[in-house]
Write an enzyme that holds these catalytic residues in place. Sequence first.
Site, mmCIF file in Angstrom:
data_model
loop_
_atom_site.group_PDB
_atom_site.id
_atom_site.type_symbol
_atom_site.label_atom_id
_atom_site.label_comp_id
_atom_site.label_asym_id
_atom_site.label_seq_id
_atom_site.Cartn_x
_atom_site.Cartn_y
_atom_site.Cartn_z
ATOM 1 N N ARG B 96 80.836 90.330 7.445
ATOM 2 C CA ARG B 96 81.858 89.942 6.466
ATOM 3 C C ARG B 96 83.075 90.868 6.551
ATOM 4 O O ARG B 96 84.187 90.455 6.278
ATOM 5 C CB ARG B 96 81.285 89.995 5.044
ATOM 6 C CG ARG B 96 80.132 89.045 4.833
ATOM 7 C CD ARG B 96 79.653 89.105 3.394
ATOM 8 N NE ARG B 96 78.347 88.463 3.266
ATOM 9 C CZ ARG B 96 77.772 88.192 2.110
ATOM 10 N NH1 ARG B 96 78.378 88.524 0.967
ATOM 11 N NH2 ARG B 96 76.602 87.609 2.061
ATOM 12 N N GLU B 167 81.042 77.739 4.068
ATOM 13 C CA GLU B 167 81.473 78.069 2.711
ATOM 14 C C GLU B 167 82.682 78.993 2.719
ATOM 15 O O GLU B 167 82.929 79.683 3.708
ATOM 16 C CB GLU B 167 80.343 78.731 1.922
ATOM 17 C CG GLU B 167 80.610 78.733 0.415
ATOM 18 C CD GLU B 167 79.671 79.594 -0.408
ATOM 19 O OE1 GLU B 167 79.241 79.139 -1.475
ATOM 20 O OE2 GLU B 167 79.372 80.728 0.006
#
Lengths: 479, 479, 151, 151
Positions: B96, B167
């Site tokens: 991330r 997402e």
Amino acid sequence: MIRDERIPSDELRRIDEEIRSNWPTGEGVDFEDAIEYHESLPDHKRFADVLESADKPLLQPRAGVPRLDDQIELLQYLLEEGKADLLPTTIDSYTRDNEYEKAQQGLDKARETGDDTLNGFPAVNHGVDGCRKLIDAVDAPIEVRHGTPDARLLAAITFAGGFQSFEGGPISYNIPYTKRHGLEETIEKWQFVDRLAGAYTERGVRINREPFGPLTGTLVPPSIAIAVMLVEGKLAATQGVRSITLGYGQVGNVVQDVAALNALKELGNEYLPDEVVVTTVFHEWMGGFPPDEARANGVISLGGMTAAIAQPDKVITKSPQEFQGVPTMEANSAGLRTTRQVIDMAIEQDIRIDGIDEEQDLIERETRCLMDTIFEHGDGDVVQGTLKAFDSGALDVPFAPSDSAKGAVLPARDDDGRVRIFEWADLDMDDDIKEIHKARLSQRATTEGREQSFRMVADDVDAISDGKLIGRPQSQGDV
Amino acid sequence: MIRDERIPSDELRRIDEEIRSNWPTGEGVDFEDAIEYHESLPDHKRFADVLESADKPLLQPRAGVPRLDDQIELLQYLLEEGKADLLPTTIDSYTRDNEYEKAQQGLDKARETGDDTLNGFPAVNHGVDGCRKLIDAVDAPIEVRHGTPDARLLAAITFAGGFQSFEGGPISYNIPYTKRHGLEETIEKWQFVDRLAGAYTERGVRINREPFGPLTGTLVPPSIAIAVMLVEGKLAATQGVRSITLGYGQVGNVVQDVAALNALKELGNEYLPDEVVVTTVFHEWMGGFPPDEARANGVISLGGMTAAIAQPDKVITKSPQEFQGVPTMEANSAGLRTTRQVIDMAIEQDIRIDGIDEEQDLIERETRCLMDTIFEHGDGDVVQGTLKAFDSGALDVPFAPSDSAKGAVLPARDDDGRVRIFEWADLDMDDDIKEIHKARLSQRATTEGREQSFRMVADDVDAISDGKLIGRPQSQGDV
Amino acid sequence: MVFNTMSHTVVLGVIGSDAHVVGITILEQAFSAAGFDVINLGVQTSQEEFAEAAVDHDAEAVLVSSLYGHAEQDCQGFHEVLEEAGVDAVSYIGGNLAVGQDEFEQTRRTFRELGFDRVFDSETDPEDAIEALREDLQIKPTESERATISS
Amino acid sequence: MVFNTMSHTVVLGVIGSDAHVVGITILEQAFSAAGFDVINLGVQTSQEEFAEAAVDHDAEAVLVSSLYGHAEQDCQGFHEVLEEAGVDAVSYIGGNLAVGQDEFEQTRRTFRELGFDRVFDSETDPEDAIEALREDLQIKPTESERATISS
């Protein structure tokens, strides 16, 4: 001929003495001493007062083990870890069959080996002193829960032992529980139980009585359950009971369940005498549970949600281990806490669902039909009316094992999951009501592309344990 | 100046090549080969089609572990034991942060020692082949879930690796997740992600995109969440995305949650172009959970009940072990099955709650205010409008860690448990709407006999984990 | 829904002190719908009551249900009682036949040894029991019945 | 809600790469309402940022929050950094300070040894931290404030 009349005092005394001679511990009962004991109990152990003054639904589990110290430990755990508001003591099967000798053997064996050979607490064998030790040790009101057709000695001992609430009734502890006890016989015996509770009540010790609302526990149409509750409530009131908790078992359709609880409260207050304080108890789903704790938690939560909306005075909780029988105390506590969380999150919300009033109206009309037929059958006497109405089938309970009920009525869910009557047999109901049920079931048949038949009944019986509310045909099932 | 305009093809190619050179596995991406791979997948692995054609809410858990074989095993378990309809692959924190070197070290260590030193699946390190092995091995559609501000390489590799749902978004994966990534920067980077999804879409491989609806997960007022969803949906549509799933996180009040999901669907269809298929996803409660699995099951079930009434296209489930962090796969499956049981028991019921239309109307009016202010701030351009509205505070998200949002708005529950805005700061909302919120919060203050203050906010943040919906003052609590 | 020309009588009941009534209520409905004459003895039926009813109604099948886990002890000597009474009928048993976690195959063997012709678990669909009985009694479905089954 | 006459400044932030913002948002509100001047550094604040803000605003207290379980490593050397910058302030830390199931008393000892004056767990009410800070800074509540506390 047995009628709905109060047992005279001398007759009460005669039966009481006779009953108490049935087993040695009966000698330990002394009414004056018992009144004194009850008066010594603190306010927070007075069952009727605690229940009637609560401002939101109180939670109560089911629990009973044979030995006194184990039962104390179990109830303390459910109080502390499960945060139960009210506690139960569930009685063993031998005691329910008045087999005190066998119960004694089981208790002795449990004491010797530590194994639980009994499926509950044999209160008669523990006697008045044993019961009082339990009441003293546990810091909450405790109810006796059982399933005993002839509960006279059990009542005499547990009332004297300090219990202030007693489940059951002549119909609700006969029809679903036993094959051969005649209804006339159980009514007579429960008149004594209620009369004894009434005798305590007269002296200021209000014994709470709770007819067993779920009956056979399987898709019981609300109006049938409510009619039985009203009859048992009236019989208890006649004998002097002044705190009566009418019961109802969840069917799983939220609208119908809320409507039924509303109707139960409404009709209870209407049909029972003004001097009786009527409360209601909601039993979480009493039918078959999924063989999976996770899915069982879903069933329990739907019960909690329903309770948050209907706000009965009490909720009897289920555990996620319901499928496998008696739960561990951890699972029992878990059922309490899951229910509590759902209720506490939902109860302050303003959740008003459309159609509850209409459903309540229908349930009330149906119940009035049944009450009317009872009064007519008995020429105004509820006892005779009940006996004759069950005999003719004008009053009936589906899936009743008892020979005292025809058990010919069959329920099925409609397309919305509400329990309707598929087979009326001789149930005395107005034709326009029958038409409503027929139309609703016909709508379901259309949806499912099949005829109305007993297959729907069979499918519905298994549906919740299979994960659905309505037993749809397999071909319509999930992928 | 960055605007809401489609990235030209040559620019797309240029960025794509640059991005893919950031880490060796980037070389494994070949667009034509990827299209061919996607075309080879069976219908039941096509995410958008499966989601859009479902006739009741599909269930999806959260799950990600570092090693490929473990991830396969985990997803197969959730499919078989949890009966999930859609599956996730949650990406680890290093990925991330675009720290692929650290992710590689964690993955190597996990492979050597068996210990999971990463909190998710490092898809970039696994590369296209690793991803395809996962897609091949698991018999259901799988979505990439992460929280990555700059997800360009992750998208390039996972799209080529066969994932058909992704997402996140420039606001929803920035504001709640990171302090220092500028909004302009994340919008630019997500334009590439969406443009890449659009490129696949043009070739018949519809990549489903799902903006992250719960935002900060803590008492987010529905209109703020919906406005962010509409902005991200519009940005994705501009880049050619045609399957968009707008998200919303449960606040716990059934009426408000159902109203919000209805509004999300309604406004999504209104604000997004006609050629986009809009679906909705409902996240079970994203705030603090009770430190008790039994009570957590109650929270999860209330989510299931809400989903049964609102019928979103998808539900992201929680597990009873939510409190302690990453759940075991058994607990994860349990959360799925509990949710499924509640939905399946309730979904066929006709449960229409009063007041949903009014609440939906209020939410839609609020959302329109926010959308209007965005359009005005940007002179019609959504990108510029969003940047300037966040900058001025006219658009804001409560409890936002990001420097890109003021995070000055504060929510509190009203007397019915609906989330209202207590501190408006500079949020651009019509005065009459503010008055409605004020009146509702004032009603609560009266009930609680205290002033409206941040104490309500603090109490509400902890309420559900403490077992209630509304954070009432202690003195009003249980006995 | 009639089939063949003559009717076949089955005796149905829950053995021992078991009071589970739902299962046999469903079975009664299912066998009746399938064209059998059903004598439902209800719950808490003794071995002797089964035998007596089978003789009185000249039953071709005795269907025993048990759900409370004590079937094995309740059925000890049952087939001797049937034989002494002169009952010549097929006998089935079904339900929750063992308390523990025994493999069902072992349970089936136990009850086959006790004398039952067929043994069913509690998940059995009534249709399967009907199908089995038709086979054992060599009853051929009529055309209309066949249509119903295949639908 | 004002007390005494002079204002007291506290610096508040979440240390390390932790992004949990709810707790400090509540703390900011609580300390402001209690009359403190609050400098909220937000999440993901480095040791140096704490020190710099404390110097710039002449803070009397540095309040560190950590909820993601890595507080101990994030706070290694923190008090040396504060000292080097010339910060003379009370320092508190609170939150989920250890990942495992350690006894809180042990956690408290660890962070006391690192140099924090007070250590709070995640269940601490903001009022308790305010109360403690008043004590440590020897701030006496005004009459009106005292009334509020007792209410």
